[in-house]
Design an enzyme around this catalytic site. Structure first.
Site, PDB file in Angstrom:
ATOM      1  N   GLY A 143       6.016 -22.328  -4.031  1.00 31.94           N
ATOM      2  CA  GLY A 143       6.077 -20.999  -3.441  1.00 31.94           C
ATOM      3  C   GLY A 143       5.597 -20.937  -1.998  1.00 31.94           C
ATOM      4  O   GLY A 143       5.819 -19.926  -1.306  1.00 31.94           O
ATOM      5  N   GLU A 144       4.931 -21.980  -1.517  1.00 28.76           N
ATOM      6  CA  GLU A 144       4.517 -21.997  -0.106  1.00 28.76           C
ATOM      7  C   GLU A 144       5.748 -21.996   0.782  1.00 28.76           C
ATOM      8  O   GLU A 144       6.752 -22.645   0.486  1.00 28.76           O
ATOM      9  CB  GLU A 144       3.676 -23.243   0.159  1.00 28.76           C
ATOM     10  CG  GLU A 144       3.199 -23.393   1.603  1.00 28.76           C
ATOM     11  CD  GLU A 144       2.418 -24.688   1.827  1.00 28.76           C
ATOM     12  OE1 GLU A 144       2.342 -25.121   2.991  1.00 28.76           O
ATOM     13  OE2 GLU A 144       1.908 -25.269   0.844  1.00 28.76           O
ATOM     14  N   ARG A 169      -3.818   2.281   2.842  1.00 29.37           N
ATOM     15  CA  ARG A 169      -4.563   3.243   2.029  1.00 29.37           C
ATOM     16  C   ARG A 169      -6.018   2.838   1.851  1.00 29.37           C
ATOM     17  O   ARG A 169      -6.860   3.660   1.514  1.00 29.37           O
ATOM     18  CB  ARG A 169      -3.881   3.420   0.665  1.00 29.37           C
ATOM     19  CG  ARG A 169      -2.642   4.290   0.716  1.00 29.37           C
ATOM     20  CD  ARG A 169      -1.893   4.340  -0.592  1.00 29.37           C
ATOM     21  NE  ARG A 169      -1.106   3.135  -0.811  1.00 29.37           N
ATOM     22  CZ  ARG A 169      -0.226   2.994  -1.794  1.00 29.37           C
ATOM     23  NH1 ARG A 169      -0.031   3.979  -2.657  1.00 29.37           N
ATOM     24  NH2 ARG A 169       0.462   1.883  -1.927  1.00 29.37           N
ATOM     25  N   LYS A 175      -5.026  18.418  -5.266  1.00 30.11           N
ATOM     26  CA  LYS A 175      -4.927  17.569  -6.451  1.00 30.11           C
ATOM     27  C   LYS A 175      -6.225  16.815  -6.682  1.00 30.11           C
ATOM     28  O   LYS A 175      -6.988  16.541  -5.749  1.00 30.11           O
ATOM     29  CB  LYS A 175      -3.772  16.573  -6.310  1.00 30.11           C
ATOM     30  CG  LYS A 175      -3.971  15.520  -5.212  1.00 30.11           C
ATOM     31  CD  LYS A 175      -2.783  14.582  -5.108  1.00 30.11           C
ATOM     32  CE  LYS A 175      -3.009  13.546  -3.998  1.00 30.11           C
ATOM     33  NZ  LYS A 175      -1.864  12.653  -3.811  1.00 30.11           N
ATOM     34  N   ARG A 207      -7.473  13.254  -8.735  1.00 29.16           N
ATOM     35  CA  ARG A 207      -6.974  12.036  -9.370  1.00 29.16           C
ATOM     36  C   ARG A 207      -7.943  11.529 -10.421  1.00 29.16           C
ATOM     37  O   ARG A 207      -9.160  11.487 -10.189  1.00 29.16           O
ATOM     38  CB  ARG A 207      -6.758  10.928  -8.332  1.00 29.16           C
ATOM     39  CG  ARG A 207      -5.568  11.154  -7.409  1.00 29.16           C
ATOM     40  CD  ARG A 207      -5.241   9.881  -6.648  1.00 29.16           C
ATOM     41  NE  ARG A 207      -4.169  10.047  -5.679  1.00 29.16           N
ATOM     42  CZ  ARG A 207      -2.873   9.969  -5.965  1.00 29.16           C
ATOM     43  NH1 ARG A 207      -2.505   9.761  -7.220  1.00 29.16           N
ATOM     44  NH2 ARG A 207      -1.961  10.115  -5.019  1.00 29.16           N
ATOM     45  N   ASP A 239       5.048   6.488  -3.297  1.00 25.28           N
ATOM     46  CA  ASP A 239       4.822   5.283  -4.094  1.00 25.28           C
ATOM     47  C   ASP A 239       5.453   5.464  -5.474  1.00 25.28           C
ATOM     48  O   ASP A 239       6.628   5.191  -5.674  1.00 25.28           O
ATOM     49  CB  ASP A 239       3.328   4.989  -4.182  1.00 25.28           C
ATOM     50  CG  ASP A 239       3.023   3.614  -4.766  1.00 25.28           C
ATOM     51  OD1 ASP A 239       3.957   2.945  -5.248  1.00 25.28           O
ATOM     52  OD2 ASP A 239       1.857   3.205  -4.749  1.00 25.28           O
ATOM     53  N   THR A 240       4.707   5.974  -6.436  1.00 26.79           N
ATOM     54  CA  THR A 240       5.278   6.201  -7.771  1.00 26.79           C
ATOM     55  C   THR A 240       6.024   7.527  -7.850  1.00 26.79           C
ATOM     56  O   THR A 240       6.675   7.814  -8.852  1.00 26.79           O
ATOM     57  CB  THR A 240       4.176   6.197  -8.843  1.00 26.79           C
ATOM     58  OG1 THR A 240       3.282   7.296  -8.601  1.00 26.79           O
ATOM     59  CG2 THR A 240       3.386   4.893  -8.812  1.00 26.79           C
ATOM     60  N   THR A 277       2.970  12.353  -7.421  1.00 27.82           N
ATOM     61  CA  THR A 277       2.465  13.528  -6.717  1.00 27.82           C
ATOM     62  C   THR A 277       3.607  14.428  -6.258  1.00 27.82           C
ATOM     63  O   THR A 277       3.585  15.648  -6.464  1.00 27.82           O
ATOM     64  CB  THR A 277       1.625  13.100  -5.499  1.00 27.82           C
ATOM     65  OG1 THR A 277       0.483  12.365  -5.945  1.00 27.82           O
ATOM     66  CG2 THR A 277       1.153  14.311  -4.716  1.00 27.82           C
TER      67      THR A 277
END
Length: 313
Positions: A42-43, A99, A195, A197, A225-226, A229
């Site tokens: 993988g390198e 983040r 909100k 979390r 992202d997911t 929100t």
């Protein structure tokens, strides 16, 4: 002594190859030739297949996780430094790990600061990026940072929709500054979602501050992202009487159940840039290219011209 403008060459990391080609075309240049060799474990090793001695080079690559994207950018910068490039500008349409810009609890890293130092240690002499998760990340660098705003891309599109009773919304308190900037440009009202979390990517509670009844709402955020929100906020606003809900998010991370969340939500449209390549298509997704924005800024940087007009929030 007169200022000498050296030749500019543009290269792209593997995952940003498509965007790199668009930027190079808008810049008026060919994308440079880089070959990446990969070992069985993988390198990998990038190699410039043309001379870059004494040139200004732009290396285009978003550094979103997994770590291979960041590692490839670091190796490309290091290779350029060792090949005697005069200026090495890291063009990061999406600055990953942003983040983690502070210690929000004991015994955790400040990854954004670490990434900044790694880029500088590798040999980057300038950074160009767009819609950082937190503006203060610019202060983690000792080298010049050109922080661009995707509002220059999104605002013309929003105006073209000609939405009546437009209201701009922030999906959380942290994005209120961005929402107010859009609202000022569009002369519209603002509402904010509050909100709480339970843990990362899991919302335990959400409330709406403001009135959306009879409004066409546009949620504004720096990344999706997911999509938990955004979709929860959209559903809440429709329950409170909104006519429609769209969302603008600069960086389409779209991990986990994001596409399912998007498909099952009351969001009419999710408008993003191509800072990160999409893993799949969705009829609710509208992609606006950031290639022209980066190409223009790169051209101005190369010719030592002002780019202040592109710092419009």
């Amino acid at each position: 002594m007169p200022i000498v403008i050296t030749e500019a060459k543009i290269f792209a990391c593997t995952q940003s190859k498509e965007l790199g080609e668009k930027i190079a075309k808008a810049f008026g240049a060919e994308l440079g030739n880089v070959i990446t060799s990969t070992y069985s474990d993988g390198e990998f090793q990038p190699s410039y297949e043309e001379s870059i001695r004494g040139t200004r080079i732009f290396i285009i690559g978003s550094t979103n996780p997994g770590p291979e994207n960041l590692m490839e950018m670091l190796l490309m910068i290091d290779a350029a430094k060792r090949a005697s490039a005069r200026h090495i500008t890291a063009v990061l349409p999406y600055f990953g790990w942003a983040r983690q810009d502070r210690k929000d609890k004991p015994r955790v890293p400040i990854a954004a600061k670490l990434v900044a130092k790694m880029l500088e240690s590798a040999g980057a002499t300038r950074i160009i990026t767009m819609d950082l998760h937190a503006d203060q990340i610019q202060g983690f660098f000792e080298k010049p940072v050109d922080h661009l705003y995707a509002s220059t891309i999104f605002l013309p599109y929003l105006k073209s929709l000609k939405l009546d009773n437009l209201t701009i919304a922030s999906p959380d308190m942290g994005g209120s500054k961005r929402a107010y900037a859009y609202a000022k440009a569009l002369e519209s009202d603002v509402v904010i979602c509050y909100k709480q979390r339970a843990k990362a990517n899991v919302i335990s509670h959400m409330e709406l501050i403001g009135n959306v009844e009879g409004k066409n709402v546009v949620l504004v955020d720096d990344m999706v992202d997911t999509a938990g929100t955004l979709t929860r906020a959209a559903d809440l606003m429709m329950e409170r009487g909104a006519l429609s809900v769209r969302a603008i998010c600069t960086h389409p991370i779209l991990s986990g159940k994001a596409y399912d969340n998007l498909e099952n939500s009351k969001l009419e449209e999710l408008i993003v840039t191509d800072s990160i390549p999409l893993s799949q298509q969705n009829e609710k997704l509208k992609v606006l290219s950031c290639a022209d924005l980066f190409a223009e800024v790169m051209e101005r940087v190369h010719n030592n011209n002002s780019i202040s007009s592109k710092f419009v929030m």
